[in-house]
Design a protein around this motif. Structure first.
Motif, PDB file in Angstrom:
ATOM      1  N   PHE A 197       0.885  -1.131  -0.011  1.00 47.21           N
ATOM      2  CA  PHE A 197       0.129   0.238  -0.122  1.00 47.21           C
ATOM      3  C   PHE A 197       0.626   1.346  -0.282  1.00 47.21           C
ATOM      4  N   SER A 198       2.340   1.370   0.018  1.00 42.46           N
ATOM      5  CA  SER A 198       2.813   2.650   0.258  1.00 42.46           C
ATOM      6  C   SER A 198       3.726   3.304  -0.885  1.00 42.46           C
ATOM      7  N   GLU A 199       3.845   2.306  -2.528  1.00 41.14           N
ATOM      8  CA  GLU A 199       4.056   2.903  -3.263  1.00 41.14           C
ATOM      9  C   GLU A 199       3.365   4.042  -4.089  1.00 41.14           C
ATOM     10  N   PRO A 200       3.958   5.496  -4.338  1.00 39.58           N
ATOM     11  CA  PRO A 200       3.294   6.407  -4.466  1.00 39.58           C
ATOM     12  C   PRO A 200       2.811   6.396  -5.510  1.00 39.58           C
ATOM     13  N   GLY A 201       1.625   6.570  -5.651  1.00 40.27           N
ATOM     14  CA  GLY A 201       0.518   6.961  -6.710  1.00 40.27           C
ATOM     15  C   GLY A 201      -0.380   5.946  -7.140  1.00 40.27           C
ATOM     16  N   LEU A 202       0.575   4.773  -6.048  1.00 46.11           N
ATOM     17  CA  LEU A 202      -1.142   3.558  -6.617  1.00 46.11           C
ATOM     18  C   LEU A 202      -2.315   3.871  -5.770  1.00 46.11           C
ATOM     19  N   MET A 203      -3.279   3.655  -6.179  1.00 49.01           N
ATOM     20  CA  MET A 203      -4.642   3.779  -5.703  1.00 49.01           C
ATOM     21  C   MET A 203      -5.279   2.633  -5.156  1.00 49.01           C
ATOM     22  N   LEU A 204      -6.452   3.045  -4.333  1.00 51.19           N
ATOM     23  CA  LEU A 204      -6.313   1.514  -3.225  1.00 51.19           C
ATOM     24  C   LEU A 204      -6.991   0.914  -4.245  1.00 51.19           C
ATOM     25  N   GLU A 205      -8.305   0.324  -5.188  1.00 54.49           N
ATOM     26  CA  GLU A 205      -8.424  -0.168  -6.209  1.00 54.49           C
ATOM     27  C   GLU A 205      -7.415  -0.986  -6.949  1.00 54.49           C
ATOM     28  N   ASP A 206      -6.207  -0.854  -6.757  1.00 56.72           N
ATOM     29  CA  ASP A 206      -5.030  -1.383  -7.372  1.00 56.72           C
ATOM     30  C   ASP A 206      -4.763  -2.077  -7.082  1.00 56.72           C
ATOM     31  N   ILE A 207      -4.624  -2.162  -5.798  1.00 55.43           N
ATOM     32  CA  ILE A 207      -4.156  -3.722  -4.817  1.00 55.43           C
ATOM     33  C   ILE A 207      -4.823  -4.550  -5.091  1.00 55.43           C
ATOM     34  N   ASP A 208      -4.841  -5.623  -5.306  1.00 52.57           N
ATOM     35  CA  ASP A 208      -5.408  -7.042  -5.043  1.00 52.57           C
ATOM     36  C   ASP A 208      -5.369  -7.975  -4.229  1.00 52.57           C
ATOM     37  N   VAL A 209      -6.823  -7.449  -3.110  1.00 55.19           N
ATOM     38  CA  VAL A 209      -6.405  -8.164  -1.983  1.00 55.19           C
ATOM     39  C   VAL A 209      -7.720  -9.482  -1.796  1.00 55.19           C
ATOM     40  N   LYS A 210      -8.345 -10.428  -2.134  1.00 57.32           N
ATOM     41  CA  LYS A 210      -9.447 -11.497  -2.198  1.00 57.32           C
ATOM     42  C   LYS A 210      -8.331 -12.440  -1.375  1.00 57.32           C
ATOM     43  N   PRO A 211     -10.325 -13.037  -0.942  1.00 59.16           N
ATOM     44  CA  PRO A 211     -10.462 -14.475  -0.354  1.00 59.16           C
ATOM     45  C   PRO A 211      -9.740 -15.533  -1.272  1.00 59.16           C
ATOM     46  N   ARG A 212      -9.487 -16.045  -1.051  1.00 63.25           N
ATOM     47  CA  ARG A 212      -9.083 -17.824  -1.065  1.00 63.25           C
ATOM     48  C   ARG A 212      -9.773 -18.995  -0.185  1.00 63.25           C
ATOM     49  N   LYS A 213      -9.799 -19.603  -1.035  1.00 62.81           N
ATOM     50  CA  LYS A 213     -10.667 -20.990  -0.460  1.00 62.81           C
ATOM     51  C   LYS A 213      -9.030 -21.998  -0.065  1.00 62.81           C
ATOM     52  N   GLY A 214      -9.273 -22.786   0.997  1.00 63.26           N
ATOM     53  CA  GLY A 214      -8.117 -23.556   1.964  1.00 63.26           C
ATOM     54  C   GLY A 214      -8.417 -24.862   1.458  1.00 63.26           C
ATOM     55  N   ARG A 215      -7.523 -25.051   3.293  1.00 64.28           N
ATOM     56  CA  ARG A 215      -7.944 -26.852   3.320  1.00 64.28           C
ATOM     57  C   ARG A 215      -9.136 -27.383   4.076  1.00 64.28           C
ATOM     58  N   LYS A 216      -9.553 -27.883   4.434  1.00 66.21           N
ATOM     59  CA  LYS A 216     -10.144 -28.321   4.749  1.00 66.21           C
ATOM     60  C   LYS A 216     -10.517 -28.061   6.290  1.00 66.21           C
ATOM     61  N   LYS A 217     -11.248 -27.760   6.464  1.00 68.66           N
ATOM     62  CA  LYS A 217     -11.164 -27.979   8.289  1.00 68.66           C
ATOM     63  C   LYS A 217     -11.043 -28.661   9.011  1.00 68.66           C
TER      64      LYS A 217
END
Length: 784
Positions: A197-217
């Motif tokens: 998030f610290s890169e100058p000029g980068l907009m919030l929507e440019d950060i690709d953060v999304k959940p993924r499916k992990g191992r079984k519970k």
């Protein structure tokens, strides 16, 4: 439409989460808001501390095997086996000491982590995306607002701003969220690298953060959340975490909360449980004095009740208990200066709360006996000192921290004689609720309560209970069981300030009046200078009395008289300047004469006050004489007539038709009357501000058998609980600026000096339900 840069998130987190303790606090609250049945677990997985890593790197060992052995000796004990195995695998793959050094240098950042775990509802992939990743989500706030509307007994959530997740940023640069709801079959994983998030000029929507499916519970019925925080900002050692547990985690949750209701927070350093001690009852039982109180509503009216217990002041005395009760009118008198017209509304909106405060004479705790018990108590008092604020059982910061003097105890203590009441001498808690105290809400940065009228009323109530009520209880116990000479301090300093005002006003008189009209001004100046000299002589009597060590009755009496005279001087001289100032550019002659006439009338009134006060001087006070009590009352009332006119106060008389001759010290009798009048004028004003239809009235009657002055008004009155306390020295329900607390005490001492009495009649006023009538009775033998 606004757009947001990515680094805004970093700035938001750094501004809102100001310390590591608050960061942990926010994460802990999130766990309980998720309905975690087993509480919240915080684990510091520390393979190699920064200090240990630096020690290894400074070593001159060159042989790889010897270097590996050195590393092994510095690995923290009880580390998670999986972390240790991964680290040892790295070491095994190294072919040189240089590579080993690189591995050690990177180990704290790579392997050390903090894990926050709860067994709450958990989050599905959808929840992670639509709730966790939405900063400032309103779902919890909406639920709290609904609870406030419906009057539920408890808040559904501790947090409601939707920013607590940024707390992880304070602790480390990376965050991995592993969570699952009861209906999920697999774990849901979300990874965030805050450095992205610290890169100058980068907009919030440019950060690709999304959940993924992990191992079984781990089990089909598992639900909960674990936060893995890496690339830690701080170097955490076993000792540092132990200190955190002892002083910070122990105080995150109300330490006096019953064990069954107490939310469970456990802290580990690697696999070792770190103690988070509870407040032991032994230190509370060792308190030298305590105050327990509650602010509540009785039949819709706000009432403050304080119960003080004074157990041990270092000399022989029985335990003393004192109860203080303030209703809305008395709180108006005590706090009206700060809140004015909004006080009534603020008190109604504040909501009920409770508090308990324990006070310690730290000098006595520091004395170590042969068993070391006192030393242990002193250490406990150090550990738990401070008056903390808890909302629904959870701490409100920074109240109670070492650096925080939120009740102005230290500042007040600097001006207090006798026993000090500073913040380090207290252990205390105040309990509020999100539902019952809806306007006592945190600032967004978690640094105290938001400033509003209810918050100011809350502060004033707690300050009064701590500084005034407890101070009076301690002082009263001391005076009753350890007689000593009391001294009035500060009268001379107050007089100097008022004299400066007089001189400034006098110095401007001649500049604003035309030369041909200055003869009356010369007379005014001469009069004021004489009065100033009179005040100076009175101040000299204060100095003389201090040197001779006279008792409180003479000392304080002169001091209060000086203050009255000085205020009259200041008022009259400033009024004179204002009157004459209005003539500077005016067409003089008749108008000038009219204005000067007004000025001379004011000085004439002042002269009457001075003549009345003159017999109160120390020399005049000591001689008994025979006089008509009714005439003395007449003289005092006449001297106050301009004040009564100014305040629209009517005075009603109902005297014995015959003269009431008595033999007494005339100046002392005048002082009793002066004090009663001064108090009446103040409390008539207090009630008048609440009841605009009030006709302020003072009723005075003088009777002969025995000589008795009955004095009453229709002001705010006095509650039955405070009927005796108003005669305690330094006890006062007036606002800070007028708070002296000596007048009625001195007046009663004067009555005692004459073998008479000054009492507050127990007759309850039908309209107010309070006490209004003072009875000043001289003995039968005083009658002549």
């Amino acid at each position: 439409m606004f757009t947001v840069t990515a680094r805004t998130v970093l700035e938001l987190g750094s501004e809102l989460i100001s310390s590591d303790v608050i960061a942990f606090y926010e994460l802990i609250k999130n766990g309980f808001d998720a309905q975690s049945s087993s509480g919240v677990k915080i684990k510091f997985d520390i393979l190699l501390t920064q200090r240990s890593a630096q020690t290894v790197l400074r070593s001159s060992v060159q042989d790889p095997e010897e270097f590996k052995a050195l590393i092994e000796r510095h690995i923290e004990r009880d580390i998670d086996p999986s972390i240790k195995t991964a680290f040892e695998s790295e070491l095994d793959e190294a072919n040189s000491t240089k590579e080993l050094r690189e591995i050690v240098a990177n180990a704290p950042e790579k392997h050390n982590r903090i894990v926050v775990e709860d067994t709450g509802d958990g989050m599905s992939a959808k929840s992670l995306k639509e709730a966790f990743l939405v900063i400032g989500t309103s779902s919890r706030r909406d639920a709290v607002s609904e609870a406030l509307k419906t009057g539920k007994a408890a808040t559904p959530y501790l947090g409601e701003k939707g920013i607590g997740r940024l707390s992880a940023m304070r602790l480390g640069d990376t965050l991995e969220v592993v969570s699952a709801s009861e209906t999920d079959t697999h774990l849901n994983i979300l990874k965030i690298d805050w450095s992205d998030f610290s890169e100058p000029g980068l907009m919030l929507e440019d950060i690709d953060v999304k959940p993924r499916k992990g191992r079984k519970k781990p089990t089909p019925d598992y639900h909960g959340t674990r936060l893995f925080i890496g690339r830690l900002e701080q170097s955490w050692s076993r000792e540092k975490v132990a200190e955190l547990g002892k002083y910070d985690f122990a105080r995150l949750i109300d330490p006096r909360m019953p064990q069954k209701k107490r939310p469970k927070v456990t802290v580990y350093f690697n696999e070792e449980r770190i103690a988070t001690p509870r407040l032991p009852s032994s230190i509370l039982e060792a308190a030298h004095a305590s105050m327990k109180g509650r602010f509540e509503y009785v039949d819709g009216e706000p009432i403050l009740t304080c119960n003080a217990e004074v157990k041990d002041l270092g000399f022989d005395h029985p335990p003393e208990t004192h109860t203080y009760v303030l209703d809305a009118q008395e709180m108006q008198g005590a706090f009206g200066e700060e809140l004015g017209e909004v006080l009534d509304e603020a008190l109604q909106e504040l909501g009920p709360f409770k508090f308990e405060l324990y006070w310690y004479n730290r000098r006595r705790l520091s004395r170590v006996d042969s068993t070391g018990q006192n030393k242990s108590l002193r250490e406990l008092q150090d550990q738990w000192s401070g008056i903390m604020l808890f909302r629904d059982g959870f701490r409100v910061f920074p109240y109670g921290e070492d650096r925080d003097d939120w009740l102005d105890l230290d500042r007040k203590a600097l001006r207090r004689s006798g026993y000090l009441l500073n913040k380090t001498q207290f252990i205390g808690r105040i309990s509020i609720s999100r539902i019952q105290n809806p306007l006592l809400i945190d600032q967004t940065n978690r640094e105290g309560l938001r400033e509003n009228d209810s918050q100011q009323a809350f502060l004033n109530i707690v300050k009064w209970a701590t500084q005034e009520a407890l101070g009076d209880a301690i002082g009263t116990t001391e005076r009753e069981h350890k007689p000593q000479k009391a001294r009035i301090v500060g009268a001379a300093d107050r007089l100097k300030t008022l004299e400066r005002r007089v001189k400034s006003a006098v110095g401007g008189l001649r500049e604003v009046v035309p030369p041909g009209e200055r003869e009356p001004v010369d007379e005014v100046q001469h009069t004021l200078q004489e009065l100033l000299a009179f005040a100076e002589a009175l101040r000299g009597r204060i100095d003389e009395a201090e040197k001779e060590g006279r008792q409180l009755l003479d000392m304080a009496g002169v001091g209060l008289m000086v203050e009255v005279v000085a205020h009259e001087l200041a008022r009259s001289s400033e009024n004179a300047l204002n009157v004459l100032g209005s003539l500077k550019d005016a067409d003089v002659s008749d108008e000038v004469r009219s204005q000067l006439s007004t000025l001379q009338a004011a000085l004439k009134s002042l002269g009457k006050r001075i003549r009345i006060l003159d017999p109160m001087s120390v020399s005049g006070r000591q001689t008994k004489e025979t006089f008509d009590l009714k005439k003395v009352v007449d003289e005092v009332l006449e001297a106050h007539q301009s004040q009564f006119d100014r305040e629209s106060i009517q005075v009603l008389r109902d005297d014995d038709p015959r003269p009431v001759k008595v033999t007494a010290v005339r100046g002392m009798v005048i002082q009793v009357l002066e004090n009663l009048i001064s108090n009446s004028v103040h409390w008539l004003d207090v009630r008048g501000k609440r009841d605009v239809s009030l006709t302020p009235t003072i009723r005075i009657s003088v009777e002969a058998n025995p000589p008795l002055i009955t004095f009453e008004d229709n002001g705010a009155g006095i509650s039955r609980e405070n009927a005796e306390k108003v005669f305690h020295p330094f006890f006062s329900l007036k606002e800070k600026r007028k708070r002296r607390g000596l007048g009625l005490y001195i007046a009663r001492e004067i009555a005692n000096y004459h073998q008479g009495t000054l009492e507050l009649s127990n007759q309850i006023d039908d309209e107010t339900g309070r006490l209004h009538r003072f009875l000043f009775e001289l003995p039968e033998e005083a009658k002549r």
